[in-house]
Design an enzyme around this catalytic site. Structure first.
Site, PDB file in Angstrom:
ATOM      1  N   ASP A  28      59.943  88.985  59.745  1.00 50.19           N
ATOM      2  CA  ASP A  28      61.279  88.556  59.337  1.00 50.19           C
ATOM      3  C   ASP A  28      61.954  89.639  58.518  1.00 50.19           C
ATOM      4  O   ASP A  28      61.716  89.748  57.312  1.00 50.19           O
ATOM      5  CB  ASP A  28      61.131  87.272  58.507  1.00 50.19           C
ATOM      6  CG  ASP A  28      62.470  86.668  58.123  1.00 50.19           C
ATOM      7  OD1 ASP A  28      63.506  87.209  58.539  1.00 50.19           O
ATOM      8  OD2 ASP A  28      62.474  85.651  57.398  1.00 50.19           O
ATOM      9  N   GLU A  57      71.073  88.899  54.820  1.00 47.30           N
ATOM     10  CA  GLU A  57      70.977  87.605  55.507  1.00 47.30           C
ATOM     11  C   GLU A  57      70.173  86.630  54.677  1.00 47.30           C
ATOM     12  O   GLU A  57      70.472  85.438  54.600  1.00 47.30           O
ATOM     13  CB  GLU A  57      70.319  87.790  56.881  1.00 47.30           C
ATOM     14  CG  GLU A  57      70.306  86.552  57.762  1.00 47.30           C
ATOM     15  CD  GLU A  57      69.068  85.678  57.615  1.00 47.30           C
ATOM     16  OE1 GLU A  57      69.024  84.620  58.245  1.00 47.30           O
ATOM     17  OE2 GLU A  57      68.125  86.047  56.862  1.00 47.30           O
ATOM     18  N   GLU A  58      69.117  87.159  54.012  1.00 49.70           N
ATOM     19  CA  GLU A  58      68.194  86.284  53.285  1.00 49.70           C
ATOM     20  C   GLU A  58      68.874  85.542  52.143  1.00 49.70           C
ATOM     21  O   GLU A  58      68.435  84.486  51.723  1.00 49.70           O
ATOM     22  CB  GLU A  58      66.997  87.085  52.753  1.00 49.70           C
ATOM     23  CG  GLU A  58      66.109  87.698  53.843  1.00 49.70           C
ATOM     24  CD  GLU A  58      65.424  86.663  54.725  1.00 49.70           C
ATOM     25  OE1 GLU A  58      65.662  85.454  54.551  1.00 49.70           O
ATOM     26  OE2 GLU A  58      64.641  87.078  55.605  1.00 49.70           O
ATOM     27  N   HIS A  80      58.291  84.739  54.457  1.00 49.80           N
ATOM     28  CA  HIS A  80      58.868  85.083  53.140  1.00 49.80           C
ATOM     29  C   HIS A  80      57.833  85.418  52.062  1.00 49.80           C
ATOM     30  O   HIS A  80      58.090  85.259  50.882  1.00 49.80           O
ATOM     31  CB  HIS A  80      59.783  83.958  52.637  1.00 49.80           C
ATOM     32  CG  HIS A  80      61.072  83.865  53.403  1.00 49.80           C
ATOM     33  ND1 HIS A  80      62.101  83.039  53.041  1.00 49.80           N
ATOM     34  CD2 HIS A  80      61.516  84.508  54.517  1.00 49.80           C
ATOM     35  CE1 HIS A  80      63.112  83.168  53.903  1.00 49.80           C
ATOM     36  NE2 HIS A  80      62.775  84.049  54.808  1.00 49.80           N
ATOM     37  N   HIS A 123      69.379  90.902  61.500  1.00 49.64           N
ATOM     38  CA  HIS A 123      69.494  91.391  60.127  1.00 49.64           C
ATOM     39  C   HIS A 123      68.361  92.349  59.806  1.00 49.64           C
ATOM     40  O   HIS A 123      67.343  92.378  60.486  1.00 49.64           O
ATOM     41  CB  HIS A 123      69.622  90.252  59.122  1.00 49.64           C
ATOM     42  CG  HIS A 123      68.377  89.486  58.796  1.00 49.64           C
ATOM     43  ND1 HIS A 123      67.575  89.804  57.734  1.00 49.64           N
ATOM     44  CD2 HIS A 123      67.816  88.390  59.372  1.00 49.64           C
ATOM     45  CE1 HIS A 123      66.582  88.916  57.655  1.00 49.64           C
ATOM     46  NE2 HIS A 123      66.689  88.066  58.630  1.00 49.64           N
ATOM     47  N   ASP A 134      66.409  87.087  65.128  1.00 52.24           N
ATOM     48  CA  ASP A 134      66.031  87.261  63.726  1.00 52.24           C
ATOM     49  C   ASP A 134      64.550  87.636  63.706  1.00 52.24           C
ATOM     50  O   ASP A 134      64.203  88.801  63.872  1.00 52.24           O
ATOM     51  CB  ASP A 134      66.347  85.960  62.970  1.00 52.24           C
ATOM     52  CG  ASP A 134      66.197  86.077  61.474  1.00 52.24           C
ATOM     53  OD1 ASP A 134      65.364  86.876  61.032  1.00 52.24           O
ATOM     54  OD2 ASP A 134      66.898  85.354  60.737  1.00 52.24           O
TER      55      ASP A 134
END
Ligand code: NAG
Ligand code: NAG
Ligand code: NAG
Ligand code: NAG
Length: 731
Positions: A386, A423-424, A536, A376, A452
């Site tokens: 990420d 995706e998140e 994140h 993604h 990922d």
């Protein structure tokens, strides 16, 4: 830094060719044309076989073309700005990936969907202490620049409902069922309270929130335990249950297509009803340190330091307020504007556009067989780890494949690069696409290879559906270990203290979920390092990668090596490198675990018989492959046999799918790998049986046993279907 491919293109096209060369070129074309007429390319039904030496040569060339410079430059380019799905800056990454593929002359296209995304407008948390003071807790992350603070979306939980929760605080540890049992034993009832939980690895974010809601809590504050290391970052994330766009459950959310209302129960059941927010470790400690009330010795380890293990309720009260929108975004709205923008009417459905980008290298002999590589592109913030460490690796594999093509390589089967969006928010881009292409993928997809967060730190990790274990291990024998001078990744991975531990793909934490659990496509997932502290947060930047995760980009090169080589094998090997004996071993292992968990009265005989059947079909397939490989002269008949064997190897995984899916969660069709409803299950597979076991506890003994027995039968039939697909014979 040079981009090897760009260099090649420029030399090839810098000057107009002189007439003699043009003539020679035309002559060669004529000769090729004449030759082709008299040696017509074999029809797709009887593709020629390839010389294994040539394949090996291209694999080695692929490895030799690796470059930590190109990977690092792709990563830097992708991570200049935050690129949250559905926002304007995310379009830059769409264009970047698209133009990279186009420059390599790959057949490139973009597929758009309309999806319900969720953004914050306002959030606040105030703590009211028993001594009368009130503190407004700052929700802004520390350790990042003022510019970054304005650029990134504030920490929030996507799809949290808007609202305020005002109540006493209770600490619930990881927020698992067993934690609530411990609280109950201590006489603590969370009903009407705001619970504070730390995020562990057992329960997903949405799992914590939904369970708290079920226990009567009115709001949830979640902090990550690894916050201590990250210096002020706060973890964003989705709290939606299930995967894919909530407005188009089970079908693709295309422009003008069916789209449910927000009030539809199919939609609303996927969102929690109580508001929640992420909190920094530091802020969490301030509140935890002020709790009195119940004492839970089990929680003492973490809490002892702070306040002697007191968990509340209260006396500290908090006011947790979240105001969000589901969903915006008119184009051009930067997030900073979004925060000031309060006129979004509640309940009014506006959907965002998301973009998946694809590049296709058509297979020469078997264009109708697909090997997919996916990652993604969207990120909560800058997305260096990420997910763009994976995107950089994907783009580098594409670069190297383009060079291989200039050296004469074409894949036997079609290779598809997939760059997913959103995706998140819940694997939305990949899920919508899989739903839209379900039949073609079911008939033609050989394997899906997911990456990922490619590089989070040291140590190689991989997950796979078991028939791919062997080839995954084989490939690591060819890739250099980034941590040592000479050894291979295999040496490092198989070192005595680490032993191979290939994980299974039953979780729903990345884009493999819809491929495995909805479409039954054999899949792999891999990464370097885990549990990285800036997960994140606004600190997930290029600088952090260079400072911590992969200073010289050698781990990126290693992941790209394994990923690209795996795809080369799956795309080029005449006989698909699948070994179903690993599958039956896995099933046997899990059956043994199950038999220890279950009452004698539940019969596992159906499972035993089915696994035995699969084992024997797997052995037959291995022998068949061996015989075909050993034959010296392969005529049309043998080639057809290879084709037939490949089809059976490809289709066997689909046998594990069941039209009815898991009970209560019908979208999940795979009966071996899928998410459990019950969070404390000891089983790593058979989610349906695990669910039945947990449901049986609230039933009469007889009904409970009947439910479990039925699920055992369903799994046995699924295994039988896989065995029969592998054999390819009708009864
Ligand atoms: C907790 O309190 C609520 C409301 O007072 C009550 O309905 C519930 O049964 C209690 N739960 C337990 C486990 O005592
Ligand atoms: C009130 O209690 C809180 C939490 O224990 C503490 O941080 C704060 O300093 C106290 N304020 C006063 C005025 O004592
Ligand atoms: C909680 O905070 C919000 C936002 O500041 C405010 O509107 C609301 O009145 C507060 N609620 C209580 C009970 O204090
Ligand atoms: C690539 O690797 C070489 C050799 O270890 C190293 O000197 C160089 O700094 C690395 N390049 C990048 C961009 O990290």
């Amino acid at each position: 830094m040079t981009h090897p491919f760009t260099k090649l293109t420029t030399t090839a096209s810098s000057k107009p060719p002189p007439p003699l060369i043009t003539f020679t070129f035309l002559l060669i074309l004529c000769i090729i044309g004449f030759y082709t007429l008299h040696h017509p390319y074999p029809s797709p039904a009887t593709p020629p076989l390839r010389n294994p030496q040539t394949a090996l040569h291209f694999q080695k060339t692929f490895l030799s073309l690796s470059s930590n410079y190109t990977v690092s430059s792709y990563l830097r380019d992708l991570t200049h700005h935050p690129h949250l799905a559905g926002t304007e800056p995310s379009l830059d990454t769409v264009r970047y990936v698209q133009s990279h593929f186009e420059q390599l002359k790959f057949n490139t296209h973009t597929v758009e969907y309309k999806a319900l995304l969720s953004y914050p407008v306002h959030a606040s948390v105030s703590a009211h202490f028993s001594n009368g003071t009130t503190v407004e807790l700052s929700l802004t992350e520390k350790g990042i620049s003022q510019n970054a603070i304005l650029d990134v979306v504030q920490p929030y939980h996507a799809y949290s409902p808007s609202g305020s929760a005002y109540g006493k605080v209770v600490f619930v540890n990881y927020g698992r069922e067993e934690d609530y049992r411990a609280l109950e034993a201590a006489g603590v009832n969370v009903s009407g309270c705001v619970v504070m939980a730390r995020k562990g690895s057992v329960l997903s974010r949405s799992g914590v929130i939904f369970l708290a809601e079920a226990k009567g809590a009115i709001g949830v504050l979640l902090y990550a335990e690894w916050d201590r290391l990250r210096g002020g970052g706060v973890e964003r994330g989705t709290v939606m249950r299930g995967v894919g766009d909530p407005l188009s459950p089970g079908w693709a959310g295309v422009e003008g297509g069916e789209s449910l209302d927000l009030e539809d129960s199919e939609v609303s059941k996927r969102f929690p009803k109580i508001p929640s927010l992420p909190l920094s470790f530091e802020n969490a400690q301030i509140i935890l340190g002020s709790l009195w009330g119940g004492f839970v010795p089990q929680f003492l380890n973490d809490l002892g330091r702070v306040n002697g293990g007191r968990v509340g309720p209260g006396p500290t009260m908090v006011n947790l307020t979240f105001q969000g929108v589901c969903c915006v975004v008119e184009k051009k709205h930067q997030l900073k504007h979004l925060r000031r923008h309060r006129e979004f009417s509640k309940g009014k459905k506006k959907v965002a556009t998301i973009y998946n980008v694809f590049a296709v290298i058509r297979g020469l002999e078997e264009p109708n067989r697909y090997v997919l590589l996916g990652n993604h592109r969207d990120a909560w913030t800058y997305g260096a780890i990420d997910p763009n460490s994976g995107t950089a690796a994907l783009l580098d594999i594409a670069r190297r494949y383009a060079l291989l093509m200039r050296l004469g390589w074409s894949p036997r089967r079609t290779i598809i690069f997939c760059s997913w969006d959103a995706e998140e928010f819940g694997m939305i881009g990949s899920t919508e696409w899989v739903e839209e292409n379900l039949v073609n993928l079911g008939a033609k997809a050989v394997a899906y290879l997911n990456v990922d967060c490619a590089v989070q730190g040291p140590g190689f990790f991989a997950g796979a559906t078991p028939q791919l274990d062997d080839i995954l291990i084989e490939v690591t024998k060819m890739v250099k270990d980034p941590e040592s001078e000479s050894g291979t990744l295999y040496d490092q991975w198989s070192a005595p203290n680490r032993i191979f531990n290939i994980q299974r793909l039953g979780g729903v934490d990345s884009d493999f979920a819809s491929f495995v659990q909805h479409a039954g496509v054999p899949s792999v997932d891999m990464y370097y390092g885990k549990d990285f502290p800036v997960y994140h947060t606004a600190l997930d930047t290029y600088t952090w990668i260079v400072g911590h995760a992969d200073p010289l980009f050698h781990r990126h090169v290693a992941v790209a090596g394994v990923w690209g080589l795996l795809a080369l094998h799956l795309a080029d090997d005449s006989i698909l490198p699948f070994n179903f004996l690993s599958y039956s071993d896995q099933l046997q292992e899990n059956k043994d675990i199950l038999s220890n968990l279950l009452d004698q009265r539940i019969s596992l005989d159906p499972l035993t018989a089915a696994i035995k059947d699969l084992t024997s079909a797997a052995k037959d397939a291995q022998n068949e492959a061996k015989r075909l490989r050993e034959q010296e002269h392969l005529g049309g008949v043998e080639i057809l046999k290879i084709h037939d064997l490949n089809d059976r190897l490809m289709l066997a995984e689909r046998g594990f799918l069941d039209t009815d899916g898991l009970q209560g969660r019908q979208w999940f069709k795979h009966l071996i790998y899928g998410p459990h409803d019950e969070y404390e299950s000891k089983l790593s597979c058979f989610p349906g049986i695990a669910d039945a076991i947990s449901q049986s506890t609230s039933m009469s003994k007889k009904d409970g046993e009947a439910l479990i027995q039925h699920e055992v039968w369903r799994v046995a039939r699924a295994i039988q279907r896989a065995a029969s697909a592998l054999r390819g014979e009708l009864t």
